[in-house]
Design a protein around this motif. Sequence first.
Motif, short mmCIF file in Angstrom:
data_model
loop_
_atom_site.label_atom_id
_atom_site.label_comp_id
_atom_site.label_asym_id
_atom_site.label_seq_id
_atom_site.Cartn_x
_atom_site.Cartn_y
_atom_site.Cartn_z
N GLY A 98 0.79 -1.22 0.00
CA GLY A 98 0.00 0.00 0.00
C GLY A 98 0.82 1.27 0.00
O GLY A 98 2.04 1.26 0.21
N ILE A 99 0.12 2.37 -0.22
CA ILE A 99 0.68 3.71 -0.16
C ILE A 99 -0.27 4.55 0.69
O ILE A 99 -1.48 4.52 0.48
N GLU A 100 0.31 5.29 1.66
CA GLU A 100 -0.50 6.08 2.55
C GLU A 100 0.03 7.52 2.61
O GLU A 100 1.23 7.73 2.74
N LEU A 101 -0.87 8.48 2.52
CA LEU A 101 -0.53 9.88 2.70
C LEU A 101 -0.99 10.28 4.10
O LEU A 101 -2.14 10.02 4.48
N MET A 102 -0.08 10.87 4.87
CA MET A 102 -0.37 11.21 6.26
C MET A 102 -0.19 12.71 6.47
O MET A 102 0.62 13.34 5.78
N LYS A 103 -0.95 13.23 7.42
CA LYS A 103 -0.87 14.67 7.73
C LYS A 103 -0.83 14.86 9.24
O LYS A 103 -1.56 14.19 9.98
N GLN A 104 0.02 15.78 9.66
CA GLN A 104 0.09 16.10 11.08
C GLN A 104 -1.14 16.91 11.46
O GLN A 104 -1.56 17.83 10.75
N GLN A 105 -1.72 16.56 12.60
CA GLN A 105 -2.92 17.20 13.10
C GLN A 105 -2.56 18.38 14.01
O GLN A 105 -1.44 18.47 14.49
N PRO A 106 -3.52 19.26 14.28
CA PRO A 106 -3.24 20.40 15.16
C PRO A 106 -2.71 20.01 16.54
O PRO A 106 -1.92 20.75 17.14
N ASP A 107 -3.08 18.80 17.03
CA ASP A 107 -2.59 18.36 18.34
C ASP A 107 -1.21 17.71 18.27
O ASP A 107 -0.68 17.25 19.28
N GLY A 108 -0.61 17.66 17.06
CA GLY A 108 0.72 17.08 16.88
C GLY A 108 0.72 15.63 16.45
O GLY A 108 1.74 15.11 16.02
N SER A 109 -0.42 14.95 16.55
CA SER A 109 -0.49 13.55 16.12
C SER A 109 -0.54 13.48 14.59
O SER A 109 -0.72 14.49 13.91
N TRP A 110 -0.36 12.27 14.08
CA TRP A 110 -0.38 12.04 12.63
C TRP A 110 -1.53 11.11 12.28
O TRP A 110 -1.77 10.12 12.96
N LYS A 111 -2.25 11.45 11.21
CA LYS A 111 -3.36 10.62 10.74
C LYS A 111 -3.22 10.39 9.24
O LYS A 111 -2.62 11.19 8.52
N ILE A 112 -3.81 9.30 8.79
CA ILE A 112 -3.81 8.97 7.36
C ILE A 112 -4.95 9.73 6.70
O ILE A 112 -6.09 9.67 7.16
N ILE A 113 -4.64 10.45 5.61
CA ILE A 113 -5.69 11.15 4.88
C ILE A 113 -6.02 10.45 3.56
O ILE A 113 -7.12 10.59 3.06
N ILE A 114 -5.07 9.68 3.03
CA ILE A 114 -5.34 8.83 1.87
C ILE A 114 -4.70 7.47 2.13
O ILE A 114 -3.51 7.39 2.41
N ASP A 115 -5.52 6.43 2.07
CA ASP A 115 -5.03 5.07 2.27
C ASP A 115 -5.34 4.27 1.01
O ASP A 115 -6.48 3.89 0.76
N HIS A 116 -4.31 4.07 0.20
CA HIS A 116 -4.46 3.27 -1.01
C HIS A 116 -3.85 1.89 -0.70
O HIS A 116 -2.69 1.63 -0.97
N ALA A 117 -4.69 1.04 -0.09
CA ALA A 117 -4.24 -0.24 0.47
C ALA A 117 -3.56 -1.15 -0.54
O ALA A 117 -2.74 -1.99 -0.16
N PHE A 118 -3.88 -1.00 -1.82
CA PHE A 118 -3.29 -1.85 -2.86
C PHE A 118 -2.49 -1.00 -3.85
O PHE A 118 -2.16 -1.46 -4.94
N GLY A 119 -2.16 0.23 -3.49
CA GLY A 119 -1.57 1.21 -4.39
C GLY A 119 -0.20 0.91 -4.92
O GLY A 119 0.21 1.49 -5.92
N ALA A 120 0.55 0.00 -4.30
CA ALA A 120 1.90 -0.30 -4.78
C ALA A 120 2.00 -1.68 -5.41
O ALA A 120 3.09 -2.19 -5.65
#
Length: 126
Positions: A98-120
């Motif tokens: 897979g390929i995942e795009l992650m973004k840091q949140q205002p509280d400093g944690s990181w979350k996945i915003i795009i999860d392409h589970a079979f993308g690779a």
Amino acid sequence: MKSAKTPHEVHAVLAAAFNTKDVNVVMNVYDANGIIFPEPGKEISGRAQFAEAVKSICAVPGVMEIKTVYCLQSGDVAVGRSEWSVTDNGKTQVAAKGIELMKQQPDGSWKIIIDHAFGAEANLIA
């Protein structure tokens, strides 16, 4: 449930969340305003549809493992490449790259915003 404090922790936190089989725990790893591709060619967005996709994945019996192939960060965004599987009693139920795009949140944690589970996957055509 622990949240990812760096993008490099996201895959481990995601696997641990899926292994709880609790949709709400898994949803905390994602920005539900993002998108998920729970299977090749199937793009899901919107909180309700996103939760349904996660529920289906949680229904797969077994334990999820995610190996981080790489994680590249620039400021408050990162892209990860993963190899993941769900195994039950020694039998692989599902596995992909897979390929995942992650973004840091205002509280400093990181979350996945795009999860392409079979993308690779080598045979995937965009």
